[in-house]
Design an enzyme around this catalytic site. Structure first.
Site, PDB file in Angstrom:
ATOM      1  N   CYS A  57      30.970 -25.719 -20.927  1.00 42.72           N
ATOM      2  CA  CYS A  57      30.171 -27.385 -20.907  1.00 42.72           C
ATOM      3  C   CYS A  57      30.273 -28.056 -20.718  1.00 42.72           C
ATOM      4  CB  CYS A  57      30.825 -27.624 -22.234  1.00 42.72           C
ATOM      5  SG  CYS A  57      32.783 -28.355 -22.235  1.00 42.72           S
ATOM      6  N   HIS A 107      35.041 -30.097 -25.856  1.00 47.91           N
ATOM      7  CA  HIS A 107      33.107 -30.397 -25.973  1.00 47.91           C
ATOM      8  C   HIS A 107      32.657 -31.295 -24.811  1.00 47.91           C
ATOM      9  CE1 HIS A 107      30.359 -28.050 -25.611  1.00 47.91           C
ATOM     10  NE2 HIS A 107      29.235 -29.373 -25.890  1.00 47.91           N
ATOM     11  N   HIS A 119      24.002 -30.448 -24.078  1.00 48.22           N
ATOM     12  CA  HIS A 119      24.570 -30.056 -23.522  1.00 48.22           C
ATOM     13  C   HIS A 119      24.713 -28.137 -23.427  1.00 48.22           C
ATOM     14  CE1 HIS A 119      26.237 -28.919 -28.711  1.00 48.22           C
ATOM     15  NE2 HIS A 119      24.758 -29.187 -28.152  1.00 48.22           N
TER      16      HIS A 119
END
Length: 339
Positions: A57, A107, A119
């Site tokens: 991420c 994240h 993402h």
């Protein structure tokens, strides 16, 4: 008279409408970031990945922002500590959105408008999700940060004053890599940018690494005509690329390409240092959870860890696929030169 007044008013309305729709610097940069991010839709998730062959991420957000000229720290938690906090109701394209699976940031992604973000998902790779997804992301939303330049078009950023050699505005005394960066700079091996910044978290390219090694090891300089079809004699690092290749330190691929602008990963760096500092036979008495004994570069990684040149993180990971930053390379190089 009435007609003239009406025309004047309409002219003013049209003029105002033109100005009201002119994008500011932040809008333009946000669109640029979103455009770059969308290019990678479908790219697979890769733990520790920071390149288009696979991203985690924060590796994805860091890569995309770097392409737009913005420097971000490596991890999602570190990225959460930069920029200006933004309310969910005020999100703009290019804002970073963060999520947690408990108390810590776990994240992040890039807001692309209309309540959505892009993402690197561990299950779907580079994909688009809803910030308020009721089944998952909505309940894990932690906050957002705006890190892109918010100044209006035409307004110049503050000019940074020149600093003496070895000193940089973004590498203050106390910074973890300060001593290595300062030492190599004083020795004329490494340098920063024209505005007296170093950009320590920016990835180092293969070409830049070649130049640093040429200077540090005083490699023979035999011209600029390398054997690589993607490096012309006019390339900024042509001499160093040829020198590093002839010394057998950094070579190309089977297609005759050096890939000068590709970032150097930590596993590639291990191979280069293994060759450059004659580490054959050196072994690490520990192990890394992400480097098995059958890993392609196990002996190289074991050697630079065993020699004390490089180490892993607090989780016992070496992160072989992670891009080597300018700060890390500086520390590794100084460690090697001191051996």
């Amino acid at each position: 008279m009435v007609k003239k007044s009406f025309m004047a008013v309409m002219s003013l309305v049209l003029l105002l409408s033109v100005f009201s729709f002119q994008p500011g610097a932040a809008d333009a940069k946000g669109d640029q970031i979103v455009e770059e991010a969308r290019k990678h839709l479908g790219t697979p998730y890769k733990y520790g990945g920071t390149t288009p062959s696979g991203f985690d991420c924060s590796g994805f957000t860091g890569y995309v922002f770097d392409k737009a000229g913005e420097d971000l720290p490596r991890t999602a938690a570190q990225q959460y500590n930069v920029g200006k906090s933004v309310k969910k109701s005020n999100l703009q394209k290019g804002d970073l959105v963060f999520f947690s699976n408990g108390s810590s940031i776990s994240h992040n992604g890039i807001y692309i408008g209309n309540g959505k973000f892009i993402h690197s998902s561990s299950s779907n790779g580079i994909s688009i999700s809803k910030v308020d997804d009721p089944y998952y992301w909505g309940s894990r939303y932690k906050g957002a940060k705006r890190v892109i330049d918010e100044k209006e078009e035409g307004v110049k950023s503050e000019t940074l004053e020149p600093l003496p050699d070895g000193q940089y505005h973004d590498v203050k005394e106390g910074f973890w890599a300060y001593n290595s960066i300062n030492s190599l700079s004083q020795d004329g091996i490494i340098n920063g940018y024209s505005d007296s910044t170093f950009k320590p978290s920016k990835s180092i390219t293969r070409a830049q690494a070649a130049t640093l090694l040429m200077k540090a090891l005083d490699l023979p300089r035999n011209g600029k005509d390398s054997r690589f079809n993607d490096v012309s004699s006019k390339h900024e690092h042509a001499t160093a690329i040829k020198a590093a290749d002839e010394a057998g330190l950094i070579t190309g691929n089977e297609n005759g390409e050096f890939m000068p602008e590709d970032p150097m990963t930590r596993q590639q760096m291990a191979v280069v240092f293994y060759r450059a500092f004659d580490l054959e036979g050196t072994e690490y008495d520990g192990d890394f959870v992400d480097v098995s004994t059958d890993h392609r570069y196990h002996k190289h990684i074991s050697a630079i860890a065993g020699s004390g040149i490089a180490s892993g993180n607090e989780n016992g990971e070496y992160e072989p696929g992670r891009e080597t930053t300018r700060a890390h390379f500086s520390v590794f190089l100084e460690n090697a030169l001191d051996k």
